[in-house]
Motif scaffolding. Structure first.
Motif, PDB file in Angstrom:
ATOM      1  N   GLN A   1     -26.955 -43.232 -32.469  1.00 53.32           N
ATOM      2  CA  GLN A   1     -26.360 -44.296 -31.681  1.00 53.32           C
ATOM      3  C   GLN A   1     -25.556 -45.211 -32.604  1.00 53.32           C
TER       4      GLN A   1
ATOM      5  N   THR B   1     -15.571 -42.471 -24.642  1.00 51.22           N
ATOM      6  CA  THR B   1     -14.770 -41.985 -23.539  1.00 51.22           C
ATOM      7  C   THR B   1     -13.302 -42.051 -23.932  1.00 51.22           C
TER       8      THR B   1
ATOM      9  N   TYR C   1     -14.499 -42.835 -30.081  1.00 55.20           N
ATOM     10  CA  TYR C   1     -14.863 -43.940 -29.210  1.00 55.20           C
ATOM     11  C   TYR C   1     -13.653 -44.804 -28.892  1.00 55.20           C
TER      12      TYR C   1
ATOM     13  N   ASP D   1     -18.745 -51.607 -17.884  1.00 54.10           N
ATOM     14  CA  ASP D   1     -18.387 -50.216 -18.169  1.00 54.10           C
ATOM     15  C   ASP D   1     -18.529 -49.847 -19.634  1.00 54.10           C
ATOM     16  N   TRP D   2     -18.963 -50.792 -20.453  1.00 51.59           N
ATOM     17  CA  TRP D   2     -19.156 -50.551 -21.880  1.00 51.59           C
ATOM     18  C   TRP D   2     -20.653 -50.594 -22.185  1.00 51.59           C
ATOM     19  N   ASP D   3     -21.113 -49.636 -22.971  1.00 49.33           N
ATOM     20  CA  ASP D   3     -22.544 -49.510 -23.218  1.00 49.33           C
ATOM     21  C   ASP D   3     -22.998 -50.002 -24.590  1.00 49.33           C
ATOM     22  N   ILE D   4     -22.115 -50.022 -25.563  1.00 47.84           N
ATOM     23  CA  ILE D   4     -22.507 -50.373 -26.933  1.00 47.84           C
ATOM     24  C   ILE D   4     -21.837 -51.687 -27.305  1.00 47.84           C
ATOM     25  N   TRP D   5     -22.659 -52.636 -27.756  1.00 49.90           N
ATOM     26  CA  TRP D   5     -22.175 -53.986 -28.048  1.00 49.90           C
ATOM     27  C   TRP D   5     -22.660 -54.478 -29.402  1.00 49.90           C
TER      28      TRP D   5
ATOM     29  N   ALA E   1     -17.113 -53.932 -28.629  1.00 50.27           N
ATOM     30  CA  ALA E   1     -17.761 -52.959 -27.769  1.00 50.27           C
ATOM     31  C   ALA E   1     -17.204 -51.567 -28.049  1.00 50.27           C
TER      32      ALA E   1
ATOM     33  N   GLU F   1     -17.304 -47.306 -26.505  1.00 50.68           N
ATOM     34  CA  GLU F   1     -17.653 -46.397 -25.420  1.00 50.68           C
ATOM     35  C   GLU F   1     -17.116 -45.018 -25.764  1.00 50.68           C
TER      36      GLU F   1
END
Length: 124
Positions: free
Chosen positions: A1, A101, A32, A110-114, A97, A99
Motif C-alpha cells: 500500500q 486508476t 497512480y 473517489d480517492w482512497d489514499i491520503w 491523494a 488512486e
C-alpha cells in the motif's frame, strides 16, 4: 500500500509562493493518478489539482488556474504543487491523494489514499 507524506507548507504573505511536496513510499506512483486537495476550517475538502500517471493530463480548479502548477517526478516517487500569487483564501490544510486508476476525479470520496496534510497559511 502506497503511503504519502506531504511537506512544504507554512506561513506566507499575500502574493507569496510555496512549493508543496508529496513523497510516496511503499510502492511506485507511476501507475497512480495523483492529486492535491485542500480543506479550510468549516469547509469541505475541495479539489485543487490532479495529474495522470504519465503527467500528460492535468486538471486544476478554476480558483487556482494560472497560479498553481502540479508536476511529478516518478523517478523520485514525488508529486509537487507549486503555488504562486497566493491569496488569503488559499489558506487551508493541503492533502496529497493517490488512486490506482487512469481518470482524475474531482471528488474527495473517489480517492482512497491520503497523506496527513500540511498547513498553508496566507496572511493579508
Amino acid at each position: 500500500q502506497v503511503q504519502l507524506l506531504e511537506s512544504g507548507g507554512g506561513l506566507v504573505q499575500d502574493g507569496g509562493s510555496l512549493r508543496l511536496s508529496c513523497a510516496a513510499s511503499g510502492g511506485t506512483i507511476s501507475a497512480y493518478v495523483m492529486g492535491w486537495f485542500r480543506q479550510a476550517p468549516g469547509k469541505e475538502r475541495e479539489f485543487v489539482s490532479g495529474i495522470s500517471g504519465s503527467g500528460g493530463t492535468i486538471y486544476y480548479a478554476d480558483s487556482v488556474k494560472g497560479r498553481f502548477t502540479i508536476f511529478r517526478d516518478n523517478a523520485k516517487n514525488t508529486v509537487y504543487l507549486q503555488m504562486n500569487s497566493l491569496k488569503p483564501e488559499d489558506t487551508a490544510v493541503y492533502y496529497c491523494a493517490a488512486e490506482p486508476t487512469f481518470s482524475i476525479a474531482s471528488t474527495a470520496a473517489d480517492w482512497d489514499i491520503w497523506g496527513q496534510g500540511t498547513q498553508v497559511t496566507v496572511s493579508s
